[in-house]
Write a protein that holds these residues in place. Structure first.
Motif, PDB file in Angstrom:
ATOM      1  N   LEU A 144       2.899   8.320 -70.096  1.00 26.88           N
ATOM      2  CA  LEU A 144       1.527   8.137 -70.566  1.00 26.88           C
ATOM      3  C   LEU A 144       0.824   9.474 -70.724  1.00 26.88           C
ATOM      4  O   LEU A 144       0.059   9.679 -71.679  1.00 26.88           O
ATOM      5  N   ARG A 145       1.064  10.415 -69.819  1.00 24.88           N
ATOM      6  CA  ARG A 145       0.461  11.741 -69.932  1.00 24.88           C
ATOM      7  C   ARG A 145       0.985  12.459 -71.174  1.00 24.88           C
ATOM      8  O   ARG A 145       0.218  13.074 -71.919  1.00 24.88           O
ATOM      9  N   MET A 146       2.286  12.397 -71.390  1.00 19.38           N
ATOM     10  CA  MET A 146       2.856  13.107 -72.530  1.00 19.38           C
ATOM     11  C   MET A 146       2.436  12.501 -73.858  1.00 19.38           C
ATOM     12  O   MET A 146       2.469  13.180 -74.892  1.00 19.38           O
ATOM     13  N   TRP A 147       2.036  11.252 -73.855  1.00 19.82           N
ATOM     14  CA  TRP A 147       1.557  10.604 -75.072  1.00 19.82           C
ATOM     15  C   TRP A 147       0.032  10.616 -75.160  1.00 19.82           C
ATOM     16  O   TRP A 147      -0.560   9.823 -75.898  1.00 19.82           O
ATOM     17  N   SER A 148      -0.589  11.487 -74.411  1.00 17.26           N
ATOM     18  CA  SER A 148      -2.040  11.641 -74.435  1.00 17.26           C
ATOM     19  C   SER A 148      -2.381  13.037 -74.948  1.00 17.26           C
ATOM     20  O   SER A 148      -1.505  13.822 -75.321  1.00 17.26           O
ATOM     21  N   ASP A 149      -3.672  13.361 -74.940  1.00 19.02           N
ATOM     22  CA  ASP A 149      -4.116  14.695 -75.357  1.00 19.02           C
ATOM     23  C   ASP A 149      -4.058  15.709 -74.217  1.00 19.02           C
ATOM     24  O   ASP A 149      -4.374  16.880 -74.408  1.00 19.02           O
ATOM     25  N   ASN A 150      -3.669  15.277 -73.039  1.00 19.80           N
ATOM     26  CA  ASN A 150      -3.619  16.157 -71.873  1.00 19.80           C
ATOM     27  C   ASN A 150      -2.223  16.739 -71.736  1.00 19.80           C
ATOM     28  O   ASN A 150      -1.271  16.031 -71.389  1.00 19.80           O
ATOM     29  N   ASN A 151      -2.065  18.020 -72.010  1.00 22.22           N
ATOM     30  CA  ASN A 151      -0.763  18.683 -71.915  1.00 22.22           C
ATOM     31  C   ASN A 151      -0.570  19.421 -70.602  1.00 22.22           C
ATOM     32  O   ASN A 151       0.364  20.212 -70.458  1.00 22.22           O
ATOM     33  N   GLY A 152      -1.444  19.166 -69.653  1.00 18.64           N
ATOM     34  CA  GLY A 152      -1.414  19.911 -68.402  1.00 18.64           C
ATOM     35  C   GLY A 152      -0.291  19.494 -67.486  1.00 18.64           C
ATOM     36  O   GLY A 152       0.518  18.617 -67.798  1.00 18.64           O
ATOM     37  N   PRO A 153      -0.215  20.114 -66.315  1.00 17.67           N
ATOM     38  CA  PRO A 153       0.882  19.846 -65.378  1.00 17.67           C
ATOM     39  C   PRO A 153       0.765  18.468 -64.750  1.00 17.67           C
ATOM     40  O   PRO A 153      -0.312  17.851 -64.734  1.00 17.67           O
ATOM     41  N   ILE A 178       4.768  -0.057 -74.045  1.00 14.94           N
ATOM     42  CA  ILE A 178       5.586   0.041 -72.839  1.00 14.94           C
ATOM     43  C   ILE A 178       5.897  -1.364 -72.331  1.00 14.94           C
ATOM     44  O   ILE A 178       4.983  -2.184 -72.164  1.00 14.94           O
ATOM     45  N   LEU A 179       7.169  -1.637 -72.101  1.00 15.12           N
ATOM     46  CA  LEU A 179       7.612  -2.883 -71.480  1.00 15.12           C
ATOM     47  C   LEU A 179       8.262  -2.542 -70.152  1.00 15.12           C
ATOM     48  O   LEU A 179       9.151  -1.691 -70.101  1.00 15.12           O
ATOM     49  N   VAL A 180       7.807  -3.171 -69.086  1.00 10.69           N
ATOM     50  CA  VAL A 180       8.461  -3.049 -67.785  1.00 10.69           C
ATOM     51  C   VAL A 180       9.264  -4.328 -67.568  1.00 10.69           C
ATOM     52  O   VAL A 180       8.707  -5.427 -67.595  1.00 10.69           O
ATOM     53  N   GLY A 181      10.570  -4.173 -67.380  1.00 12.32           N
ATOM     54  CA  GLY A 181      11.444  -5.323 -67.253  1.00 12.32           C
ATOM     55  C   GLY A 181      11.721  -5.689 -65.808  1.00 12.32           C
ATOM     56  O   GLY A 181      11.808  -4.815 -64.938  1.00 12.32           O
ATOM     57  N   GLY A 182      11.870  -6.985 -65.562  1.00  8.92           N
ATOM     58  CA  GLY A 182      12.171  -7.474 -64.226  1.00  8.92           C
ATOM     59  C   GLY A 182      11.108  -8.436 -63.751  1.00  8.92           C
ATOM     60  O   GLY A 182      10.023  -8.549 -64.336  1.00  8.92           O
ATOM     61  N   ALA A 193       1.243  -5.082 -64.581  1.00 10.93           N
ATOM     62  CA  ALA A 193      -0.207  -5.228 -64.660  1.00 10.93           C
ATOM     63  C   ALA A 193      -0.907  -3.878 -64.742  1.00 10.93           C
ATOM     64  O   ALA A 193      -1.933  -3.729 -65.426  1.00 10.93           O
ATOM     65  N   ARG A 194      -0.363  -2.888 -64.095  1.00  8.54           N
ATOM     66  CA  ARG A 194      -1.023  -1.579 -64.027  1.00  8.54           C
ATOM     67  C   ARG A 194      -0.770  -0.724 -65.260  1.00  8.54           C
ATOM     68  O   ARG A 194      -1.673   0.008 -65.709  1.00  8.54           O
ATOM     69  N   TYR A 195       0.447  -0.813 -65.839  1.00  9.35           N
ATOM     70  CA  TYR A 195       0.815   0.157 -66.877  1.00  9.35           C
ATOM     71  C   TYR A 195       1.312  -0.441 -68.194  1.00  9.35           C
ATOM     72  O   TYR A 195       1.265   0.247 -69.219  1.00  9.35           O
ATOM     73  N   ALA A 196       1.842  -1.638 -68.204  1.00 10.41           N
ATOM     74  CA  ALA A 196       2.658  -2.083 -69.332  1.00 10.41           C
ATOM     75  C   ALA A 196       1.866  -2.863 -70.374  1.00 10.41           C
ATOM     76  O   ALA A 196       0.825  -3.456 -70.093  1.00 10.41           O
ATOM     77  N   ASP A 197       2.427  -2.854 -71.568  1.00 11.24           N
ATOM     78  CA  ASP A 197       1.918  -3.688 -72.668  1.00 11.24           C
ATOM     79  C   ASP A 197       2.711  -4.984 -72.779  1.00 11.24           C
ATOM     80  O   ASP A 197       2.290  -5.900 -73.482  1.00 11.24           O
ATOM     81  N   ALA A 198       3.875  -5.030 -72.122  1.00 10.07           N
ATOM     82  CA  ALA A 198       4.743  -6.199 -72.221  1.00 10.07           C
ATOM     83  C   ALA A 198       5.603  -6.289 -70.975  1.00 10.07           C
ATOM     84  O   ALA A 198       5.802  -5.310 -70.255  1.00 10.07           O
ATOM     85  N   CYS A 199       6.118  -7.487 -70.729  1.00 14.28           N
ATOM     86  CA  CYS A 199       7.061  -7.704 -69.632  1.00 14.28           C
ATOM     87  C   CYS A 199       8.237  -8.499 -70.161  1.00 14.28           C
ATOM     88  O   CYS A 199       8.166  -9.125 -71.230  1.00 14.28           O
TER      89      CYS A 199
END
Length: 286
Positions: A144-153, A178-182, A193-199
């Motif tokens: 999620l960070r790498m796909w945002s405008d924030n390139n920081g550490p 993003i799909l989290v499987g399981g 619930a916290r991060y995904a667009d699909a399960c």
């Protein structure tokens, strides 16, 4: 009800010289038939509960890159990426590359890796379950960070990145889904619930699916997440001999909120796609 073709076996045909042709023909035919998605496993040995471990298996993202060049519309995803198999920053770049080269059709499917035989066999670190889930959450945060405008550490307990630079950015906006499987109730569905667009659920009967969806709804309430915004998918392995049964199952699961069946071929993949193709216009109205 959408359908996804889960291309889990490369054993038909087992001749490596013919694998690419069958894979490509199956993918093209699936897209023409109306499949919404094409997925592969992230395994290097075949699953022992399905077939011998030394059955043919191809690397997932290389395979999807090949499929991307032969198709135009289907979503492309690994179902699901094993969190231990790739460093998170490199994984974000791999999925970004697939998204760019496919014209914006990549999805990050990810889960806690578990197949210890292939990990031990190929020198992949085997860590306790608790740590795998910690790494899974950090990997989601890094992508999620790498796909945002924030390139920081990024500083995590398991991963530290001095930069989260990702150029070019994915074509998909705002980012690849993003799909989290399981179906684990305490950890996996909480991460959905916290991060995904699909399960993707692995249960095989309506009662169990309904229960898992209730658990997910509870996690969404805790996380302040819109439950209805999460796309719910599941593996579907019922025989295709009775189309009425498939349609009845689709109606039953759709009423629960399932919007996609992930279909696993039980025969030559081209024959399987041809059999399923007749059902797709009917499932479109479910």
């Amino acid at each position: 009800m959408d359908l996804s073709l889960h291309y889990w076996s490369f054993s038909i045909p087992a001749d490596p010289a013919r694998m690419a042709g069958t894979l490509g023909d199956s993918a093209r035919l699936a897209e023409q038939a109306g499949f919404a998605e094409f997925t592969v496993m992230d395994h290097f040995f075949q699953l022992e509960n399905e077939a011998p471990a030394d059955d043919p298996m191809l690397e997932a993202y290389t395979t999807l890159g090949y499929v991307a060049a032969l198709t135009e519309r289907m979503r492309l995803s690994v179902l699901v990426t094993g969190v231990m198999y790739r460093y998170p920053g490199l994984l974000a770049k791999i999925v970004t590359t697939l998204d760019v080269l496919s014209g914006g059709r990549a999805q990050l499917g990810i889960g806690a890796s578990w197949y210890e035989r292939e990990q031990l066999g190929l020198g992949v670190p085997v860590v306790p379950v608790k740590e795998r889930f910690e790494r899974l959450e950090e990997t989601l945060q890094i992508c999620l960070r790498m796909w945002s405008d924030n390139n920081g550490p990024y500083q995590g307990a398991h991963y530290q990145l001095a930069e989260t630079l990702c150029v070019p950015a994915p074509l998909t906006r705002p980012r690849p889904p993003i799909l989290v499987g399981g179906s684990g109730e305490r950890k996996t569905l909480r991460l959905v619930a916290r991060y995904a667009d699909a399960c993707n659920l692995v249960e095989s009967n309506p009662e169990d699916v309904a229960h898992k969806l209730d658990v997910l709804r509870g996690h969404c309430e805790t996380e302040g997440r819109d439950y209805d915004a999460i796309r719910k998918t599941m593996f579907y392995t019922a025989p295709l001999g009775d189309p009425d049964t498939v349609l009845a199952d689709a109606q039953r699961y759709a009423a629960m909120g399932i919007s996609q069946f992930n279909m696993m071929p039980d025969r030559h993949p081209i024959e399987y796609v041809e059999r399923v193709a007749d059902l797709i216009p009917k499932l479109a109205h479910v």
